[in-house]
Enzyme design. Structure first.
Site, PDB file in Angstrom:
ATOM      1  N   TYR A   1      -1.117  -8.369 -11.426  1.00 45.51           N
ATOM      2  CA  TYR A   1      -0.570  -7.130 -10.842  1.00 45.51           C
ATOM      3  C   TYR A   1      -1.206  -5.914 -11.518  1.00 45.51           C
ATOM      4  CZ  TYR A   1       3.139 -10.066  -8.783  1.00 45.51           C
ATOM      5  OH  TYR A   1       3.836 -11.019  -8.089  1.00 45.51           O
TER       6      TYR A   1
ATOM      7  N   GLY B   1      15.196  -1.459   7.485  1.00 42.82           N
ATOM      8  CA  GLY B   1      15.259  -0.595   8.660  1.00 42.82           C
ATOM      9  C   GLY B   1      14.441   0.687   8.494  1.00 42.82           C
TER      10      GLY B   1
ATOM     11  N   GLY C   1      11.795  -8.421   3.006  1.00 44.31           N
ATOM     12  CA  GLY C   1      10.752  -8.485   4.035  1.00 44.31           C
ATOM     13  C   GLY C   1       9.727  -7.376   3.846  1.00 44.31           C
ATOM     14  N   ARG C   2       9.366  -7.136   2.566  1.00 43.78           N
ATOM     15  CA  ARG C   2       8.384  -6.083   2.212  1.00 43.78           C
ATOM     16  C   ARG C   2       8.828  -4.723   2.765  1.00 43.78           C
ATOM     17  NH1 ARG C   2       3.780  -9.377   0.595  1.00 43.78           N
ATOM     18  NH2 ARG C   2       4.265 -11.506   1.185  1.00 43.78           N
ATOM     19  N   GLY C   3      10.117  -4.518   2.822  1.00 40.79           N
ATOM     20  CA  GLY C   3      10.678  -3.239   3.257  1.00 40.79           C
ATOM     21  C   GLY C   3      11.170  -3.255   4.697  1.00 40.79           C
TER      22      GLY C   3
ATOM     23  N   HIS D   1       0.975 -19.378 -10.629  1.00 37.63           N
ATOM     24  CA  HIS D   1       1.082 -18.471  -9.473  1.00 37.63           C
ATOM     25  C   HIS D   1       0.745 -19.185  -8.173  1.00 37.63           C
ATOM     26  CE1 HIS D   1       0.782 -13.822  -8.828  1.00 37.63           C
ATOM     27  NE2 HIS D   1       1.464 -14.385  -7.857  1.00 37.63           N
TER      28      HIS D   1
ATOM     29  N   SER E   1       9.694 -10.968  -2.093  1.00 41.18           N
ATOM     30  CA  SER E   1       9.739 -10.147  -0.875  1.00 41.18           C
ATOM     31  C   SER E   1      11.067 -10.361  -0.136  1.00 41.18           C
ATOM     32  CB  SER E   1       8.550 -10.451   0.039  1.00 41.18           C
ATOM     33  OG  SER E   1       7.331 -10.252  -0.639  1.00 41.18           O
ATOM     34  N   PRO E   2      12.226 -10.265  -0.843  1.00 45.11           N
ATOM     35  CA  PRO E   2      13.519 -10.566  -0.217  1.00 45.11           C
ATOM     36  C   PRO E   2      13.949  -9.536   0.828  1.00 45.11           C
ATOM     37  CG  PRO E   2      13.873  -9.641  -2.393  1.00 45.11           C
ATOM     38  CD  PRO E   2      12.388  -9.853  -2.261  1.00 45.11           C
TER      39      PRO E   2
HETATM   40  N1  LIG Z   1       4.868 -15.051  -6.212  1.00 48.70           N
HETATM   41  C1  LIG Z   1       4.212 -14.338  -5.331  1.00 48.70           C
HETATM   42  O1  LIG Z   1       3.170 -14.763  -4.822  1.00 48.70           O
HETATM   43  C2  LIG Z   1       4.749 -12.990  -4.929  1.00 48.70           C
HETATM   44  C3  LIG Z   1       4.294 -12.372  -3.747  1.00 48.70           C
HETATM   45  C4  LIG Z   1       4.835 -11.143  -3.400  1.00 48.70           C
HETATM   46  C5  LIG Z   1       5.787 -10.538  -4.219  1.00 48.70           C
HETATM   47  N2  LIG Z   1       6.178 -11.144  -5.372  1.00 48.70           N
HETATM   48  C6  LIG Z   1       7.196 -10.537  -6.246  1.00 48.70           C
HETATM   49  O2  LIG Z   1       8.314 -10.124  -5.469  1.00 48.70           O
HETATM   50  C7  LIG Z   1       8.613  -8.762  -5.720  1.00 48.70           C
HETATM   51  C8  LIG Z   1       9.265  -8.104  -4.524  1.00 48.70           C
HETATM   52  O3  LIG Z   1       8.535  -8.321  -3.336  1.00 48.70           O
HETATM   53  P1  LIG Z   1       7.901  -7.153  -2.462  1.00 48.70           P
HETATM   54  O4  LIG Z   1       7.784  -5.923  -3.272  1.00 48.70           O
HETATM   55  O5  LIG Z   1       6.699  -7.751  -1.822  1.00 48.70           O
HETATM   56  O6  LIG Z   1       8.904  -6.943  -1.263  1.00 48.70           O
HETATM   57  P2  LIG Z   1      10.424  -6.484  -1.074  1.00 48.70           P
HETATM   58  O7  LIG Z   1      11.131  -6.490  -2.359  1.00 48.70           O
HETATM   59  O8  LIG Z   1      10.933  -7.325   0.036  1.00 48.70           O
HETATM   60  O9  LIG Z   1      10.258  -5.013  -0.508  1.00 48.70           O
HETATM   61  C9  LIG Z   1       9.733  -3.959  -1.252  1.00 48.70           C
HETATM   62  C10 LIG Z   1       9.655  -2.751  -0.351  1.00 48.70           C
HETATM   63  O10 LIG Z   1      10.960  -2.385   0.078  1.00 48.70           O
HETATM   64  C11 LIG Z   1      11.247  -1.036  -0.238  1.00 48.70           C
HETATM   65  N3  LIG Z   1      12.659  -1.004  -0.666  1.00 48.70           N
HETATM   66  C12 LIG Z   1      13.213  -1.609  -1.751  1.00 48.70           C
HETATM   67  N4  LIG Z   1      14.544  -1.418  -1.789  1.00 48.70           N
HETATM   68  C13 LIG Z   1      14.850  -0.660  -0.716  1.00 48.70           C
HETATM   69  C14 LIG Z   1      16.059  -0.133  -0.198  1.00 48.70           C
HETATM   70  N5  LIG Z   1      17.225  -0.370  -0.808  1.00 48.70           N
HETATM   71  N6  LIG Z   1      16.010   0.612   0.929  1.00 48.70           N
HETATM   72  C15 LIG Z   1      14.837   0.853   1.562  1.00 48.70           C
HETATM   73  N7  LIG Z   1      13.647   0.365   1.133  1.00 48.70           N
HETATM   74  C16 LIG Z   1      13.647  -0.389   0.001  1.00 48.70           C
HETATM   75  C17 LIG Z   1      10.261  -0.646  -1.312  1.00 48.70           C
HETATM   76  O11 LIG Z   1       9.869   0.710  -1.176  1.00 48.70           O
HETATM   77  P3  LIG Z   1      10.179   1.807  -2.328  1.00 48.70           P
HETATM   78  O12 LIG Z   1       9.341   1.465  -3.495  1.00 48.70           O
HETATM   79  O13 LIG Z   1       9.765   3.090  -1.656  1.00 48.70           O
HETATM   80  O14 LIG Z   1      11.656   1.727  -2.592  1.00 48.70           O
HETATM   81  C18 LIG Z   1       9.053  -1.546  -1.021  1.00 48.70           C
HETATM   82  O15 LIG Z   1       8.170  -0.945  -0.095  1.00 48.70           O
HETATM   83  C19 LIG Z   1       7.261  -8.174  -6.133  1.00 48.70           C
HETATM   84  O16 LIG Z   1       7.392  -6.982  -6.864  1.00 48.70           O
HETATM   85  C20 LIG Z   1       6.704  -9.293  -6.983  1.00 48.70           C
HETATM   86  O17 LIG Z   1       7.259  -9.238  -8.276  1.00 48.70           O
HETATM   87  C21 LIG Z   1       5.686 -12.367  -5.723  1.00 48.70           C
END
Ligand SMILES: NC(=O)c1ccc[n+]([C@@H]2O[C@H](COP(=O)([O-])OP(=O)(O)OC[C@H]3O[C@@H](n4cnc5c(N)ncnc54)[C@H](OP(=O)(O)O)[C@@H]3O)[C@@H](O)[C@H]2O)c1
Length: 326
Positions: free
Chosen positions: A62, A225, A219-221, A131, A216-217
């Site tokens: 990262y 909504g 759904g990546r945002g 990973h 990505s719980p």
């Molecule tokens: N093992 C793997 O291969 C792998 C792959 C992907 C991810 N990951 C891990 O999983 C973590 C989380 O996944 P992710 O970042 O991909 O996706 P995510 O947690 O599903 O979504 C993150 C996105 O949602 C937004 N968000 C967060 N909370 C919010 C809320 N309450 N209301 C509105 N928008 C919100 C964030 O924007 P803002 O920053 O603007 O709030 C960001 O754009 C990563 O940081 C990483 O540590 C692991």
């Protein structure tokens, strides 16, 4: 004051917040991030720990080490309060395009764990994931090298990321799998297998006292909504070329947002909280790691741990039509 209810990381017999923190977004990685400096991220990480969000998820790749350095600096003074989870076994070929390759060779893993420890300013990392499994290296060799580092006290416990049940079983025969991390959310339900605690990796983790960590719980945002069919992502943002985020897929999948919105309204919660509460309802061994760059959202997400969905809420959400994008 802590707001995140706790769960037990059984392999270490340690309590951690039921909602963790995926820290990748604090570094140049996957998504565009606000132009803030490391002082802001240090404050955010400490606010997370104050809220009881104690599972900090990072990886050597990262930001090519930036993320681990940030965490090392931010929490070194309160190291015992956090469970640091990092990942090894991927190599960045080009950060701009996020071109990655797998490297599961024992000598490589040994070298990168040492580098992670230095960046994290710690003598041991609590949880270290492979990973991705490298198809060019027998899993037993990669896993065995990491198990040796457990014996040396450099790693507390081992995890796997993005694996199938047969791969977890295979690794488990050599050294216990303490955690599995996979994409899991209302629109990515493959880890459930054929139903709640069915034959998927979530059920396997429950049976084997391993933690299941959905990445990505939100759904990546998308599930919050806030992302509409009109939202435009800059070229450096992974979502600009992700099949789930084409304007057509986003339009077709609006029904999931509507469903989350309906449950959120009757529960007085936000869509993000309902999305996380649905995940938490799938098992007591599950700790999702939503990522955010904002303190208000960190608090909002942590509060999801206190939201108990009713049978009707869960039935409605379980019935959501799967996402259309690949
Ligand atoms: N093992 C793997 O291969 C792998 C792959 C992907 C991810 N990951 C891990 O999983 C973590 C989380 O996944 P992710 O970042 O991909 O996706 P995510 O947690 O599903 O979504 C993150 C996105 O949602 C937004 N968000 C967060 N909370 C919010 C809320 N309450 N209301 C509105 N928008 C919100 C964030 O924007 P803002 O920053 O603007 O709030 C960001 O754009 C990563 O940081 C990483 O540590 C692991």
């Amino acid at each position: 004051m802590p707001v995140s209810r706790s769960r037990v990381f059984r392999p270490a017999d340690r309590r951690i917040g039921a909602v963790g923190f995926g820290c990748a977004g604090l570094s140049p990685w996957m998504y565009t991030r606000p132009n803030l400096d490391d002082h802001a991220w240090t404050a955010l990480l400490n606010a997370a720990v104050d809220l009881g969000v104690t599972l900090l998820d990072t990886a050597g790749v990262y930001g090519e080490g930036h993320n681990e350095r940030l965490i090392g600096r931010a929490v070194t003074h309160r190291r015992r309060e956090v469970l640091i989870a990092t990942k090894v076994g991927l190599v960045v070929d080009d950060l701009a395009t996020l071109a990655l390759r797998r490297d599961g060779r024992p000598e490589h893993l040994r070298r990168v764990v040492e580098a992670s420890l230095r960046r994290l300013r710690t003598e041991h990392v609590d949880l270290c994931y492979l990973h991705r499994i490298d198809p060019a290296v027998p899993l037993e060799e990669s896993w065995g090298a990491l198990a040796e580092m457990v014996a040396e006290g450099k790693i507390g416990h081992l995890g796997l990321s993005d694996v199938q049940v047969h791969e977890a079983r295979r690794a488990h025969r050599t050294h216990p799998v303490a955690a599995v991390q996979s994409e899991f959310s209302l629109w990515s339900r493959q880890p459930l297998g054929n139903g709640r605690h069915g034959d998927g990796i979530i059920g396997w983790c429950a049976e084997n006292d391993a933690l299941f960590v959905p990445f990505s719980p939100l759904g990546r945002g998308f599930l919050t909504g806030d992302i509409t069919p009109e939202t435009r992502f800059p070229p450096g943002d992974l979502r600009a070329r992700h099949p789930r985020f084409t304007p057509t897929a986003r339009t077709d999948d609006r029904h999931i947002i509507a469903l989350l919105g309906a449950v959120a309204e009757r529960r007085g919660a936000t869509r993000a909280q309902v999305a996380l509460a649905w995940i938490l309802a799938q098992g007591g061994h599950i700790v999702p790691i939503p990522g955010t760059t904002r303190l208000d959202r960190l608090q909002e997400n942590a509060l999801a741990a206190g939201l108990e969905l009713t049978d009707r809420d869960l039935a409605d959400l379980d019935g959501a039509t799967p996402a259309t994008g690949g």
